[in-house]
Design an enzyme around this catalytic site. Structure first.
Site, PDB file in Angstrom:
ATOM      1  N   CYS A   2       0.105   9.708  -6.494  1.00 55.69           N
ATOM      2  CA  CYS A   2       0.069  11.068  -7.231  1.00 55.69           C
ATOM      3  C   CYS A   2      -1.652  11.141  -7.637  1.00 55.69           C
ATOM      4  O   CYS A   2      -2.340  10.104  -7.964  1.00 55.69           O
ATOM      5  CB  CYS A   2       0.611  11.195  -8.617  1.00 55.69           C
ATOM      6  SG  CYS A   2       2.382  10.955  -8.685  1.00 55.69           S
ATOM      7  N   ARG A  27      -3.202  10.058  -1.795  1.00 54.02           N
ATOM      8  CA  ARG A  27      -2.288   9.435  -2.876  1.00 54.02           C
ATOM      9  C   ARG A  27      -0.830   9.737  -3.247  1.00 54.02           C
ATOM     10  O   ARG A  27      -0.075   9.514  -3.896  1.00 54.02           O
ATOM     11  CB  ARG A  27      -2.977   9.923  -4.197  1.00 54.02           C
ATOM     12  CG  ARG A  27      -4.664   9.513  -4.224  1.00 54.02           C
ATOM     13  CD  ARG A  27      -5.048   9.914  -5.715  1.00 54.02           C
ATOM     14  NE  ARG A  27      -4.660   9.158  -6.843  1.00 54.02           N
ATOM     15  CZ  ARG A  27      -5.123   8.229  -7.278  1.00 54.02           C
ATOM     16  NH1 ARG A  27      -6.323   7.554  -6.525  1.00 54.02           N
ATOM     17  NH2 ARG A  27      -4.711   7.349  -8.362  1.00 54.02           N
ATOM     18  N   TRP A  85       3.448  11.506  -5.516  1.00 54.41           N
ATOM     19  CA  TRP A  85       4.213  10.616  -4.895  1.00 54.41           C
ATOM     20  C   TRP A  85       5.342  10.038  -5.864  1.00 54.41           C
ATOM     21  O   TRP A  85       5.045   9.695  -6.890  1.00 54.41           O
ATOM     22  CB  TRP A  85       3.370   9.193  -4.654  1.00 54.41           C
ATOM     23  CG  TRP A  85       3.933   8.157  -3.904  1.00 54.41           C
ATOM     24  CD1 TRP A  85       4.067   7.958  -2.578  1.00 54.41           C
ATOM     25  CD2 TRP A  85       4.629   7.165  -4.525  1.00 54.41           C
ATOM     26  NE1 TRP A  85       4.794   6.883  -2.253  1.00 54.41           N
ATOM     27  CE2 TRP A  85       5.173   6.136  -3.612  1.00 54.41           C
ATOM     28  CE3 TRP A  85       4.771   6.577  -5.757  1.00 54.41           C
ATOM     29  CZ2 TRP A  85       5.843   4.924  -3.695  1.00 54.41           C
ATOM     30  CZ3 TRP A  85       5.622   5.208  -6.007  1.00 54.41           C
ATOM     31  CH2 TRP A  85       5.985   4.611  -4.776  1.00 54.41           C
ATOM     32  N   ASN A 111      -0.237  11.240 -13.421  1.00 59.01           N
ATOM     33  CA  ASN A 111      -0.107  10.099 -12.432  1.00 59.01           C
ATOM     34  C   ASN A 111       0.166   8.850 -13.228  1.00 59.01           C
ATOM     35  O   ASN A 111      -0.540   8.732 -14.274  1.00 59.01           O
ATOM     36  CB  ASN A 111      -1.688  10.079 -11.734  1.00 59.01           C
ATOM     37  CG  ASN A 111      -1.653   8.680 -10.876  1.00 59.01           C
ATOM     38  OD1 ASN A 111      -0.891   8.055 -10.499  1.00 59.01           O
ATOM     39  ND2 ASN A 111      -2.854   8.236 -11.162  1.00 59.01           N
ATOM     40  N   GLY A 112       0.920   8.069 -12.964  1.00 62.43           N
ATOM     41  CA  GLY A 112       1.537   6.955 -13.707  1.00 62.43           C
ATOM     42  C   GLY A 112       2.864   6.825 -13.981  1.00 62.43           C
ATOM     43  O   GLY A 112       3.879   7.914 -13.363  1.00 62.43           O
ATOM     44  N   GLU A 505       0.344  -9.088   9.290  1.00 58.12           N
ATOM     45  CA  GLU A 505      -0.380  -7.851   9.395  1.00 58.12           C
ATOM     46  C   GLU A 505       0.098  -6.836  10.652  1.00 58.12           C
ATOM     47  O   GLU A 505       0.500  -5.602  10.358  1.00 58.12           O
ATOM     48  CB  GLU A 505      -1.901  -7.958   9.492  1.00 58.12           C
ATOM     49  CG  GLU A 505      -2.565  -6.614   9.509  1.00 58.12           C
ATOM     50  CD  GLU A 505      -2.513  -5.750   8.382  1.00 58.12           C
ATOM     51  OE1 GLU A 505      -1.739  -6.106   7.285  1.00 58.12           O
ATOM     52  OE2 GLU A 505      -2.966  -4.602   8.358  1.00 58.12           O
ATOM     53  N   LYS A 509       2.158  -3.112  10.036  1.00 65.21           N
ATOM     54  CA  LYS A 509       1.551  -2.093  10.520  1.00 65.21           C
ATOM     55  C   LYS A 509       2.564  -1.278  11.296  1.00 65.21           C
ATOM     56  O   LYS A 509       2.800  -0.006  11.254  1.00 65.21           O
ATOM     57  CB  LYS A 509       0.457  -2.311  11.500  1.00 65.21           C
ATOM     58  CG  LYS A 509      -1.003  -2.195  11.552  1.00 65.21           C
ATOM     59  CD  LYS A 509      -1.821  -1.259  10.433  1.00 65.21           C
ATOM     60  CE  LYS A 509      -1.567  -1.523   8.814  1.00 65.21           C
ATOM     61  NZ  LYS A 509      -2.192  -2.183   7.960  1.00 65.21           N
ATOM     62  N   GLU A 512       5.445  -0.027   8.815  1.00 69.51           N
ATOM     63  CA  GLU A 512       4.979   1.044   7.920  1.00 69.51           C
ATOM     64  C   GLU A 512       4.712   2.512   8.559  1.00 69.51           C
ATOM     65  O   GLU A 512       4.956   3.649   8.081  1.00 69.51           O
ATOM     66  CB  GLU A 512       3.853   0.767   7.113  1.00 69.51           C
ATOM     67  CG  GLU A 512       2.468   0.800   7.594  1.00 69.51           C
ATOM     68  CD  GLU A 512       1.310   0.544   6.690  1.00 69.51           C
ATOM     69  OE1 GLU A 512       1.619   0.958   5.379  1.00 69.51           O
ATOM     70  OE2 GLU A 512       0.334  -0.470   6.960  1.00 69.51           O
ATOM     71  N   HIS A 528      13.990 -22.084  12.149  1.00 73.64           N
ATOM     72  CA  HIS A 528      14.474 -22.133  10.630  1.00 73.64           C
ATOM     73  C   HIS A 528      15.148 -21.120  10.334  1.00 73.64           C
ATOM     74  O   HIS A 528      15.670 -21.126   9.240  1.00 73.64           O
ATOM     75  CB  HIS A 528      13.327 -22.763   9.721  1.00 73.64           C
ATOM     76  CG  HIS A 528      12.716 -23.790  10.237  1.00 73.64           C
ATOM     77  ND1 HIS A 528      13.318 -25.156  10.128  1.00 73.64           N
ATOM     78  CD2 HIS A 528      11.437 -23.961  10.483  1.00 73.64           C
ATOM     79  CE1 HIS A 528      12.549 -26.078  10.430  1.00 73.64           C
ATOM     80  NE2 HIS A 528      11.406 -25.368  10.607  1.00 73.64           N
ATOM     81  N   LYS A 628      -1.504   5.791  -0.258  1.00 76.32           N
ATOM     82  CA  LYS A 628      -2.881   5.144   0.031  1.00 76.32           C
ATOM     83  C   LYS A 628      -3.263   4.171  -1.234  1.00 76.32           C
ATOM     84  O   LYS A 628      -3.608   3.015  -0.934  1.00 76.32           O
ATOM     85  CB  LYS A 628      -3.933   6.038   0.708  1.00 76.32           C
ATOM     86  CG  LYS A 628      -5.095   5.215   0.948  1.00 76.32           C
ATOM     87  CD  LYS A 628      -5.152   4.709   2.461  1.00 76.32           C
ATOM     88  CE  LYS A 628      -6.140   4.006   2.999  1.00 76.32           C
ATOM     89  NZ  LYS A 628      -5.893   3.034   3.844  1.00 76.32           N
TER      90      LYS A 628
HETATM   91  C1  AGP Z   1      -1.819  -0.945   4.259  1.00 77.65           C
HETATM   92  O1  AGP Z   1      -1.735  -0.534   5.659  1.00 77.65           O
HETATM   93  C2  AGP Z   1      -0.793  -0.449   3.261  1.00 77.65           C
HETATM   94  N1  AGP Z   1      -0.699   1.026   3.173  1.00 77.65           N
HETATM   95  C3  AGP Z   1      -0.855  -1.266   1.919  1.00 77.65           C
HETATM   96  O2  AGP Z   1      -0.049  -2.257   2.100  1.00 77.65           O
HETATM   97  C4  AGP Z   1      -2.005  -1.678   1.281  1.00 77.65           C
HETATM   98  O3  AGP Z   1      -2.703  -2.539   1.934  1.00 77.65           O
HETATM   99  C5  AGP Z   1      -1.824  -1.785  -0.414  1.00 77.65           C
HETATM  100  O4  AGP Z   1      -0.898  -0.925  -1.003  1.00 77.65           O
HETATM  101  C6  AGP Z   1      -3.196  -2.439  -1.126  1.00 77.65           C
HETATM  102  O5  AGP Z   1      -3.914  -1.512  -1.093  1.00 77.65           O
HETATM  103  P1  AGP Z   1      -5.462  -1.830  -1.683  1.00 77.65           P
HETATM  104  O6  AGP Z   1      -6.023  -2.332  -0.671  1.00 77.65           O
HETATM  105  O7  AGP Z   1      -6.053  -0.480  -1.940  1.00 77.65           O
HETATM  106  O8  AGP Z   1      -5.234  -2.555  -3.013  1.00 77.65           O
END
Ligand code: AGP
Length: 633
Positions: A2, A27, A85, A111-112, A505, A509, A512, A528, A628
């Site tokens: 948000c 956001r 959000w 926001n929150g 990672e 990627k 997401e 395992h 983000k």
């Molecule tokens: C990464 O592609 C993600 N969107 C997410 O995992 C992000 O890295 C995570 O929310 C942490 O954010 P920050 O680095 O701003 O703390």
């Protein structure tokens, strides 16, 4: 998560607010809305589910002035805006902010998360308030309206209401009974007040979740602290704490140029940001690693800060790296690198887990909080907890003006530049580069590694940007793979050693932005459990690098192949001819020293995720359900 905006000044508020919200779209994009007081002092509210564009489409033509709304018509205007959000309640028009009270006198954006919203809601319903939405936020605006019935001083109303709230909030509030005042409050969610002037010399104030939504108008900023409230009027900004005691506002002038959000000809921000990585690594190294014979300069601010930090580094007994998501994965690369080079224990913790146990942390620990945004709620809480326990905290962040940067003992900017795409790419490489520099500096200071080894690593690190360029020049094979494997339901990523976090990672990627189920495993863990999933439908993407685990990884790939999995190799060394039949596809990338290889192996995985999502027609830059900056826990 948000984003909120508030405006008080002489420009048309709606175009200006919408323009500021555009900078906050990272956001959230579940809904957007604006509220303002019109010329007859009536509260007007427009809101729409989905992206900001949907709100723009329903605004009357008179409110759709493009640009920054720089129309100063003499009268003073006030308004608020929100980008959502969703946490409480579906992403629909009714739950969209701004919310108003039953008498339509007060409008609020938030926001929150208000944790005691349900109790407040029940209490207010018993007192006759009718709720329209499912949100936690509506309880706050109804509470304000309820309290304002017997209290003419709206500042007191706001203070009384805040006293009843539990949870996290950044709020902007306007009231038709007090049309000349904008209220803003912060507790565990970021909020900045821009103090500016329009072209006619009228004062104007923009309150937003992030300075990026303000710097087009002014670079004079007041960063509100937790537990502070601002009463903003044409006369200025009055800041007080929750008891109502006045606090002297501190106006900082920041050097940030207005941030241009521009795809520079690329189809998506993500692709542009992937292609920026050679320069990001160059930037990150610049001034810190000059040549192989010079010591590393870490913080890049003042010699005193560097000296104090160096003293701190001498005494530490352990490093604890804390982050979420991609920042966590970058921290994992740092663990492998620093532990090997410095021979000091390095632990990596997911911030959300760290904060809710009683972690063993003391003044011999250096805690490194990793965060692109510098605002992630869990990482920020971990930072505060670590400082309470006596540890010194170094923050590695892409935002020098963030709350984490303000609260940490030391800050190392990662210098990735503005990252717009929700999927982090260049901030990962920038974070990893920063951790490499830290590891090298520590090893130098503690004489923990042979100088020749350190020189070789420094020399190779300086060559990384050019090698990333080589990877970026060879994307056709990755585009073909995206078409070939794009319809897979599940994808496994495997790697070992310092590239194990790269596998995690790569999987993060892919899931997401393409919504394909993907997992990253150590190649050794395959047998395992995950090997049970394998069949001829599952691509297994393996990261192979020249070094101690190359043969082990080849064996792991053969185990996968024996279960008919479709094996793909991303390798920085030629795969022997007799083993090549293990793989359906092989992509060769430039070689480098093994500890530094994540800076290269990550790039094709980012590109593959990008091309797969693009092939599937997904919303690459704004994937569903994500935001983000995750400022709620
Ligand atoms: C990464 O592609 C993600 N969107 C997410 O995992 C992000 O890295 C995570 O929310 C942490 O954010 P920050 O680095 O701003 O703390």
């Amino acid at each position: 998560m948000c984003g909120i905006v508030g405006y008080l000044g002489h420009k048309s508020p709606v175009p200006l607010i919408v323009d500021s919200l555009r900078h906050l779209e990272y956001r959230g994009y579940d809904s957007a809305g604006v509220a303002y007081l019109d010329n007859e002092n009536l509260l007007q509210v427009y809101k729409a589910s989905g992206k900001l564009m949907n709100l723009e489409n329903i605004l009357p033509a008179s409110l759709q002035i493009r640009g920054n709304g720089n129309v100063s018509n003499g009268a003073q205007h006030i308004g608020i805006g929100h980008i959502r959000w969703a946490t409480h309640g579906a992403a629909n028009d009714v739950n969209a902010h701004p919310h108003t009270g039953s008498r339509n006198e007060i409008a609020l954006v938030h926001n929150g998360i208000i944790e005691n919203f349900y109790e407040l809601r029940q209490e207010l319903q018993c007192k006759g308030h009718t709720f329209l939405s499912e949100t936690d936020t509506e309880s706050v605006v109804q509470l304000l309206e309820h309290l304002s019935q017997d209290e003419p001083d709206f500042c007191k109303v706001v203070l009384k209401a805040l006293d009843k709230l539990q949870g996290a909030y950044a709020l902007n509030v306007i009231s038709k009974k007090h049309p000349n005042k904008l209220y803003a409050a912060r507790n565990q969610a970021p909020l900045v007040i821009g103090v500016g002037q329009d072209a006619n010399g009228h004062p104007e104030y923009i309150v937003a979740s992030d300075a990026v939504a303000i710097v087009q108008h002014t670079n004079r900023l007041i960063y509100l602290k937790d537990g502070e409230i601002a009463e903003i009027s044409e006369q200025g900004v009055r800041i007080m704490n929750l008891k109502g005691d006045l606090v002297e506002p501190v106006i900082e002038t920041i050097s940030t140029d207005p941030l241009t959000i521009d795809k520079k000809g690329y189809k998506h921000f993500m692709l542009k940001e992937i292609y920026e990585q050679p320069d990001v690594v160059r930037n990150s190294l610049s001034g810190r690693l000059q040549s192989v014979h010079q010591p590393i300069w870490l913080l890049g601010n003042t010699p005193q800060a560097e000296e104090t930090f160096n003293r701190e580094l001498q005494d530490i007994g352990r490093i604890v790296i804390i982050g979420c998501g991609t920042s966590y994965n970058a921290g994992m690369v740092g663990k492998y690198f620093i532990e090997e080079l410095v021979q000091i224990p390095v632990e990596v913790e997911a911030a959300g887990e760290f904060r809710y146990r009683n972690p063993f942390i003391n003044n011999k620990d250096l805690v490194i909080t990793m965060s692109q945004s510098g605002e992630t709620a869990d990482t920020l809480a971990a930072l505060r907890l670590s400082r309470q326990k006596g540890a010194k905290v170094l923050t590695l962040t892409n935002r020098e003006d963030s709350t984490m940067a303000r609260e940490a003992d030391f800050v190392m900017p990662v210098r990735a530049g503005v990252e717009v795409s929700v999927a982090a790419t260049k901030s990962f490489t920038a974070q990893v580069t920063a951790l490499y520099l830290l590891g090298l500096a520590l090893a130098e200071k503690r004489k923990a590694s042979h100088p020749e080894q350190l020189e070789a690593l420094k020399s190779d690190l300086l060559k990384i940007p050019a090698r990333i360029e080589t990877v970026l020049h060879n994307t056709e094979p990755l585009q073909a793979m995206a078409r070939k494997y794009g319809h897979a339901r599940d994808v496994l990523f495997i790697a070992r050693g310092v590239n194990f976090p790269v596998a995690m990672e790569g999987a993060l990627k892919l899931k997401e932005i393409s919504y394909i189920h993907a997992e990253g495993y150590s190649g050794s863990e395959l047998k395992h459990g995950p090997i049970a999933m394998l069949d001829s439908n599952i691509p297994v993407i393996s990261v192979l690098t020249k070094g101690p685990v190359f043969e082990k990884m080849i064996s792991n790939c053969q185990e996968a192949k024996a279960r008919e999995a479709r094996c793909i190799a991303i390798s920085n060394t030629p795969i022997p001819k007799e083993l090549q039949t293990t793989f359906e596809d092989i992509l060769e990338i430039p070689e480098c020293m093994e500890p530094l290889s994540p800076l290269l192996t990550t790039i094709p995985l980012q590109l593959l995720a990008y091309y797969m999502a693009e092939f599937l027609g997904k919303d690459v830059d704004q994937p569903r359900n994500l935001a983000k900056s995750v400022t709620v826990e």
